[in-house]
Design an enzyme around this catalytic site. Structure first.
Site, PDB file in Angstrom:
ATOM      1  N   PHE A 148      41.336  37.139  44.668  1.00  0.00           N
ATOM      2  CA  PHE A 148      40.450  38.051  43.928  1.00  0.00           C
ATOM      3  C   PHE A 148      39.246  38.506  44.745  1.00  0.00           C
ATOM      4  O   PHE A 148      38.662  39.549  44.483  1.00  0.00           O
ATOM      5  CB  PHE A 148      39.946  37.373  42.646  1.00  0.00           C
ATOM      6  CG  PHE A 148      38.844  36.379  42.887  1.00  0.00           C
ATOM      7  CD1 PHE A 148      37.499  36.793  42.960  1.00  0.00           C
ATOM      8  CD2 PHE A 148      39.122  35.037  43.075  1.00  0.00           C
ATOM      9  CE1 PHE A 148      36.485  35.884  43.199  1.00  0.00           C
ATOM     10  CE2 PHE A 148      38.110  34.131  43.337  1.00  0.00           C
ATOM     11  CZ  PHE A 148      36.793  34.554  43.395  1.00  0.00           C
ATOM     12  N   GLU A 175      45.401  38.931  39.916  1.00  0.00           N
ATOM     13  CA  GLU A 175      45.442  39.546  38.593  1.00  0.00           C
ATOM     14  C   GLU A 175      44.040  39.671  37.984  1.00  0.00           C
ATOM     15  O   GLU A 175      43.874  40.236  36.915  1.00  0.00           O
ATOM     16  CB  GLU A 175      46.374  38.748  37.665  1.00  0.00           C
ATOM     17  CG  GLU A 175      45.893  37.347  37.302  1.00  0.00           C
ATOM     18  CD  GLU A 175      46.217  36.300  38.362  1.00  0.00           C
ATOM     19  OE1 GLU A 175      46.417  36.666  39.552  1.00  0.00           O
ATOM     20  OE2 GLU A 175      46.256  35.108  38.017  1.00  0.00           O
ATOM     21  N   ARG A 176      43.014  39.152  38.692  1.00  0.00           N
ATOM     22  CA  ARG A 176      41.648  39.242  38.154  1.00  0.00           C
ATOM     23  C   ARG A 176      41.038  40.623  38.391  1.00  0.00           C
ATOM     24  O   ARG A 176      40.215  41.085  37.633  1.00  0.00           O
ATOM     25  CB  ARG A 176      40.742  38.205  38.819  1.00  0.00           C
ATOM     26  CG  ARG A 176      41.224  36.789  38.655  1.00  0.00           C
ATOM     27  CD  ARG A 176      40.101  35.873  38.208  1.00  0.00           C
ATOM     28  NE  ARG A 176      40.627  34.515  38.059  1.00  0.00           N
ATOM     29  CZ  ARG A 176      41.145  34.057  36.912  1.00  0.00           C
ATOM     30  NH1 ARG A 176      41.183  34.808  35.814  1.00  0.00           N
ATOM     31  NH2 ARG A 176      41.612  32.820  36.861  1.00  0.00           N
ATOM     32  N   SER A 225      43.148  29.444  48.011  1.00  0.00           N
ATOM     33  CA  SER A 225      42.566  28.115  48.194  1.00  0.00           C
ATOM     34  C   SER A 225      43.535  27.217  48.947  1.00  0.00           C
ATOM     35  O   SER A 225      44.736  27.473  48.993  1.00  0.00           O
ATOM     36  CB  SER A 225      42.245  27.501  46.833  1.00  0.00           C
ATOM     37  OG  SER A 225      43.456  27.198  46.170  1.00  0.00           O
ATOM     38  N   CYS A 280      35.602  33.451  52.061  1.00  0.00           N
ATOM     39  CA  CYS A 280      36.067  32.272  52.805  1.00  0.00           C
ATOM     40  C   CYS A 280      35.297  32.149  54.115  1.00  0.00           C
ATOM     41  O   CYS A 280      35.382  31.136  54.790  1.00  0.00           O
ATOM     42  CB  CYS A 280      37.569  32.322  53.055  1.00  0.00           C
ATOM     43  SG  CYS A 280      38.051  33.646  54.134  1.00  0.00           S
ATOM     44  N   GLU A 382      34.426  23.155  48.591  1.00  0.00           N
ATOM     45  CA  GLU A 382      34.017  24.552  48.737  1.00  0.00           C
ATOM     46  C   GLU A 382      33.427  25.016  47.406  1.00  0.00           C
ATOM     47  O   GLU A 382      34.093  24.933  46.374  1.00  0.00           O
ATOM     48  CB  GLU A 382      35.262  25.391  49.080  1.00  0.00           C
ATOM     49  CG  GLU A 382      34.941  26.818  49.419  1.00  0.00           C
ATOM     50  CD  GLU A 382      36.180  27.587  49.891  1.00  0.00           C
ATOM     51  OE1 GLU A 382      37.307  27.162  49.556  1.00  0.00           O
ATOM     52  OE2 GLU A 382      36.022  28.600  50.595  1.00  0.00           O
TER      53      GLU A 382
END
Lengths: 498, 498, 498, 498
Positions: A148, A175-176, A225, A280, A382
């Site tokens: 996302f 899908e977000r 992730s 990231c 994280e």
């Protein structure tokens, strides 16, 4: 309410059996819905890609590249619209969304160089009158699964290069925030790509598992992730696919005593809080060498953060916007709480930001925490939020050991003016992307992106030169022509060869 | 009876708890024993490699390369001795063993070019006054697991490049013919390699599983059969290691009607029967296009095979020797039986070879089978023996479909004089190594070796340029120097570096 | 008295019509004589090379490379003998002669990688079913003309790469110290090179002019002084030859106020006085930024120079030996005199060195001159002696302008600890080879050597990757196979082919 | 009447002192005039380029490349207009002019890849803690001098790559057809290029000699006839400039007995007569091997030529247009006359073409001549007209000797179906660009263009990878950081930087 569908074989279709809400994180409200692809829909996309492959593979690379030239133009012409789409569903401020898109376009620019990038190696006379050369041939149908946080950039890391190398593509974006990704794929179609070469399926784990299991899919690129990356990598490999899966990060900057501190602070502001820290490559830990450096850093940072402005994506004067969901907002706040409970000092506290007129938005303010220790939860995991933690150490060696001991090895940075310190650091640190006074050392598009340790699963990095290798397979041809009949003039006595 | 031990940290040691017989396949007798390493022994080797890594990694590539220059000299000086060792335990005739060794030495020659091969890409001004470059850094400790059929060559595909790139190595060679491999490793030591950089552990699955499980091992290279390759690949990947695993093959040659038939027959003889067909690049299927070509091929082949001589490794006039074990001899004969039972015609029958004075050797004679069909067991599986099967088809297109339908995609070849046929074939065939009138298209050492489909698991091929990438990881550095203090002459007013 | 002859077509011959004395500069005595080739002798060498070309050109690169592997071994085995030859005729101390030879051997090592270096670029489908690739083909017969100061190294920059690329070579080395060069060429012959591929003609301008005029010579590489380099370049070009001609130098080091001064002094000692300063990369000017840096530099340098030892080549404890001739000795002393007369301060005076037992040797002691100005003769011209001149400036910018204003642009260096200063310097300075704290930035053999401005005439630098391009010409092949007759099976109805 | 001026420092100016007529070759009438630059005007252009250099050089390559991306768009948008300009002044039919432009645009596409193409080579640890890398820096101001026959394409071979590499450019196009070139330069300006980076001066020898003499010009690229190329090359070199100068050609196609004759004829039609043969890659000699092949070729060619249509540029149904001037028309006719007089047979005679409505145009019809011999004038010299000559030989070897004996070595081709013949030909023929069944083997833009022998003066070929090297100079940096002070923590005790 609008529904975001899929792009299959050149047409946008909707697969209405299952729908999921898409939020506007700046308001906290549902803004539209996204179709979640069924197995049949995903297979339809794969079939379209499979059907388009033979002709696309045979299309000369320069012609494939020209679609990318046109695609770049269309992306630039529609940049504002794309930024708006990103902002509404992700929450990024326009300048940040445009920056993301620009980084994506740079990958399209690189893909325009396909004829150069696809050159094989030719050896004359590997033996007497024997030649040998390599060709880098496309794999077939390949898939991308993207997160996302960069709905435009990360897909653009993947499909332009995959496609320009002669592959056909099935993308499953997040899908977000699906709208900008779908729109970008439509622009590629408009740029002249034949139907079926590029396909987008929105969906959830069901779609992912079809992609991972279908034997027509030759390779999978993933960004997300680390636990999911690991699952994707193992599953894809077990199913005989090539895979590269990029996971999480915990990026440290070492602040040396000789650093230009004003510059460091200025750089860290953007690197830590930009895009609410949902990158990231976000710089989430500053390791100050010596208390003098640490004190100076904290003081200057604190001052600088007073002017940081969090708010809705639609106000361009904001520095950063909300995080992606309410659940994620609570998770970030939870990490700040835990750091405080475990003894760290919250110097600037973003847990209760005031964003007038957007009280239901998923906001977290810029947060600065001092005296963080390696055993704290907020250090180990994280956070993916606008939180900068400061760890104090006594020497550069300690700082490097800290970084090397962390599970992740995506990016890192050192602030110094000293050539020797910089060189020692970049040589020895166990991290894939290293900055010297550059806190977000994201490689440019003509280099490749990749972390070490548990930040990346796979041999080859994302985009750049490595992507050419990832999206092609080597074929080596060895050739000898044994008969000299035609050349030596037997042809005349030979009545037959027309 | 002699026992073959391990090379760990620069010394040959024996681990006598478990021993296994090593045969002389030419006589059928046990000639010596090999120690099978325990977990502790393998871990000792890994620990030695781990300890040697920091200094070896920091050794300039040119100095690492010079060990390879010296290693090449020693291999050449001791070639006869190595060929003798191979012959005694594997059964290869000297000319074949020397050929294998030569192919291995070519990989050492390539490794001598490490300073060139390890160059990274440097970009000036990726942004204003920002530079970026890539470095290809070694992985750490890496492992190789190698098969019986090339005890010298296949290990030499792996460790010279791995080591010259700065890695330390643990090799587990085949326990069937371990002597030459160990001796070669000792020569590398003699060439000046620091202790611990290269280690050899003999052993069986116990040793393999330690290598696959130990987290200090960063990467695994494997060559063997496909089921094992697949096991190795999945396990290594699941344990977070980089892996390339090369498996089985079924290499076809298309014989076109315009082929220079005498040349084709001459080439096929060596490609099918050399080293008793125990090569992953052996040419085991000839696909004749049209009955005229097939009939001519069978006739000329039958004639040529009359002078083929099978026998003990020690007689240099032999063309090829025994297969590796009695069990394997029986398996090969079984495949011939099954083909006959399923309707194929055994044109030349090698099931009962007469090798005077070596009646207990594991011999199979050169065998030619006509009218083989794709559904026969002998066609589907890899025989790994001196058996050439002929399949008849009506068109080149049929021939190519046959090849593409096979599980394996290692090597293939076409015999033709026609440029267009050759180009169409090499472009479209789904096989990684393609020969044009070259029946064993093993790439030279400065190209890379790798099959497609289930002949190779992994992204990168073996040896050559791909090996440099396999044995290193990319690090990308981005650098900006923000402070111009020293340059601009503030230097005079300062002793102020904060 | 011994006479040094020529190597032509694999045999050493003498051409006794004209002879010239060869001196031992350490004693001032004539030690032998060298034959000066006549036009006929040079043409004989060219003819031998021309005759050897067709077969050598067709020899696979890997086989050509193997001659270089063997050559490297022989050079290493005979290193002491070569160093002795160099020392006797040139005057270098053994450690320096061995260093020179080692640098030369590194070029042989690089040449061993020819199969990799000669790879062309292959493009599939530049149009539909059209492929295109490049080949780098040898030029034919090429010549080298080399200077006295590196009788082993500079020839080794040239002929190994030229020869491994498939060319044949005629070398005209310096007639002042011809023995080691001839001996090295004989070792290459011993390494397995076919007769005629490598030829050496000793001589003077007569030989040079034959090489420049003969139309069978395709290319000329030259190293020497700038006026001759320019003459060679223009003449060769006018005669249709490819040429690269390396000339003189005046290499400056900037000493910044933040430099590690002890290191700088230590580095400068070797760079300024090594090989009596008779190196085109000798560091002959130190530009100190600020008087503090200058004073510290002068003081530390003066102290360090007290232990510098000049003397005969045969005493390994000496730091450097004599200059090449009596005339050159006087010329160097003349430059020192002129600097003094023009107002510079001779801090350490090497004009009257005492070398006991070698009173007639051509010695000049290490000399340090302060307060040198750009308009002085000793600054403008290349001294080629053991003289370090110090220029004082107020800023780095001034220092850089000084360097850029000089006629030569071979090498330069900056001593600093500051990353920014180093980067600004290396980016902007108009010099081809730049050192950061490296005073003799001679590129390693796998990079290329070349100055800018009037230090090099030609597009391509010496040795390394550029040498591959210099010694080959590009051929580009574009291929389409229009007829699909054979592939499409018409072959069966076609009664005719064969 | 319109006057074509110059583009200097971003503005079009006219320099009206000297004017020259520009013709419409299709009508034979003067259509406009072109200004011929004085020394002062050329120097003004050079000064503008010199002034623009420092900033352009420092502009990151990716930003320079983006000007090229935009330039490509503008060229495509204005293609019809450019083709019209070319047609009016040169005489090319629109399809041919668009083809030329497209080939030019491909060079712009290649220039878009500058960030990839400019990468240097980075070596870590060339010695202990010493790194070395190369940078390819721009030269400064460079010039191009281009011919009438490709007013769009040949300039586009040069300036896009020169400029994207960081140079500034002064172009002197042909004064015969200057309009399209000037317009294209204006489009580049419109694409965002800073003023002064690209300059165009129209002119004659006066302008050329200023460019060759001015010391601010660092390099010259030239395309034209061989005598001028040689003059340019020698003069530029003597003046210390880098130079590549492309000259004339006489391109032969070998027609083998096994050739697909219909394809060969079809290919030869376009290759011989396209653009009236005014191409340095025009195929002007067919060498038929054996009389059978020759007879078939002549017969099929004769038939095919019946439908060839010569006429005004403005009629798109024409195959080719007029030649450039009346004088050239007469020269071409003179070559046909001389061939006839020397005994060749004019099979198809284009000396008196009927072009209704354009009786004063400079037309020559397609001409086919059989039985041409090597000693004929029409064979020895470049005709540069729509004339195909056939030479008959008995063997391929003879054909190759013929080609190798010719003064020129630009392009050549073989028509065959035989892999061996093709490979032998491409390996051994002394010509720079070789076609296998491709009669105009002009390398694509990502390869390089260059003939051998007297067709090219210089080391490096035009456009493609070689152009990157031609327009940049190598700088090699070697770096060591001796002081570990900051890293080792002395930083705390210091403010001690000496």
């Amino acid at each position: 309410m609008n529904t975001v569908g899929h792009l299959i074989n050149g047409r946008v279709i909707s697969d209405a059996a299952r729908l999921q809400d898409v939020y506007n994180p700046s308001t906290g409200e549902v803004s539209k819905q996204v179709a979640l692809a069924s197995r049949a829909t995903v297979e339809q996309a794969i079939a379209a890609a499979e059907a388009a492959f033979p002709e696309w593979r045979n299309t000369p690379p320069i012609k494939r590249a020209r679609v990318m030239f046109r695609f770049k133009e269309l992306l630039e012409q529609n940049a504002e619209r794309i930024a708006q789409m990103i902002g509404e569903e992700h929450g990024k401020i326009a300048h940040d969304a445009l920056g993301e898109l620009q980084r994506g376009i740079e990958n399209v620019e690189y893909a325009c160089g396909a004829p150069e990038l696809l050159k094989g190696e030719h050896s004359k006379n590997v033996g007497p009158n024997i030649d040998s050369w390599s060709e880098f041939q496309p794999l077939g149908v390949v898939a991308g699964i993207t997160p996302f946080n960069f709905p435009a950039m990360v897909p653009l890391w993947m499909f332009p290069m995959a496609i320009v190398c002669g592959n056909c593509f099935v993308l499953k974006p997040s899908e977000r925030d699906p709208s900008s990704t779908l729109y970008i794929a439509q622009l590629l179609q408009e740029a002249g790509l034949p139907d079926g070469v590029m396909n987008v399926v929105n969906g959830d784990k069901e779609a992912v598992d079809v992609l991972l299991g279908d034997e027509r899919i030759q390779a999978v690129s993933f960004v997300g992730s680390t636990p999911i990356a690991e699952y994707i990598y193992r599953t894809a490999n077990a199913n005989g696919k090539r895979c590269q899966a990029l996971g999480g990060a915990k990026n440290h900057a070492i602040v040396m005593p000789d650093a230009d501190m004003d510059n460091a602070v200025n750089q860290l502001l953007g690197a830590a809080f930009g895009s609410s820290g949902e990158r990231c490559m976000a710089l989430s830990v500053a390791v100050a060498v010596g208390d003098a450096a640490a004190d100076a850093l904290i003081e200057k940072m604190q001052t600088a953060m007073q002017s940081l402005k969090v708010g809705a994506y639609s106000d361009k004067s904001n520095d950063f916007g909300p995080v992606i969901t309410r659940a994620h907002q609570q998770k970030v706040v939870g990490y700040i709480d835990s750091a405080e409970e475990q003894g760290a000092r919250v110097v600037v506290d973003g847990r209760h930001p005031q964003v007038e007129g957007h009280e239901n938005g998923f906001f977290v303010g810029g947060t600065l925490i001092d005296n963080v220790h390696p055993e704290m939860l907020s250090y180990k995991e994280e956070i993916f939020g606008p939180v900068l933690q400061v760890v104090r150490v006594d020497s550069m060696q300690q700082a490097m050991e800290l970084i090397d001991a962390h599970e992740y090895g995506n990016g890192t940075c050192i602030f110094t003016r000293d050539g020797e310190a910089a060189r020692y650091f970049s040589d020895h640190i166990k991290v894939g992307m290293v900055g010297i006074n550059v806190p977000l050392p994201v490689p440019v598009a003509y280099h490749s992106f990749g972390g070490w340790k548990r930040s990346l699963f796979g041999d080859l990095h994302a985009y750049g030169p490595d992507a050419v290798r990832f999206y092609t397979k080597r074929k080596t041809i060895t050739q000898r022509w044994p008969s000299a009949g035609v050349r030596e003039g037997v042809s005349f006595s030979m009545p037959t060869m027309k």
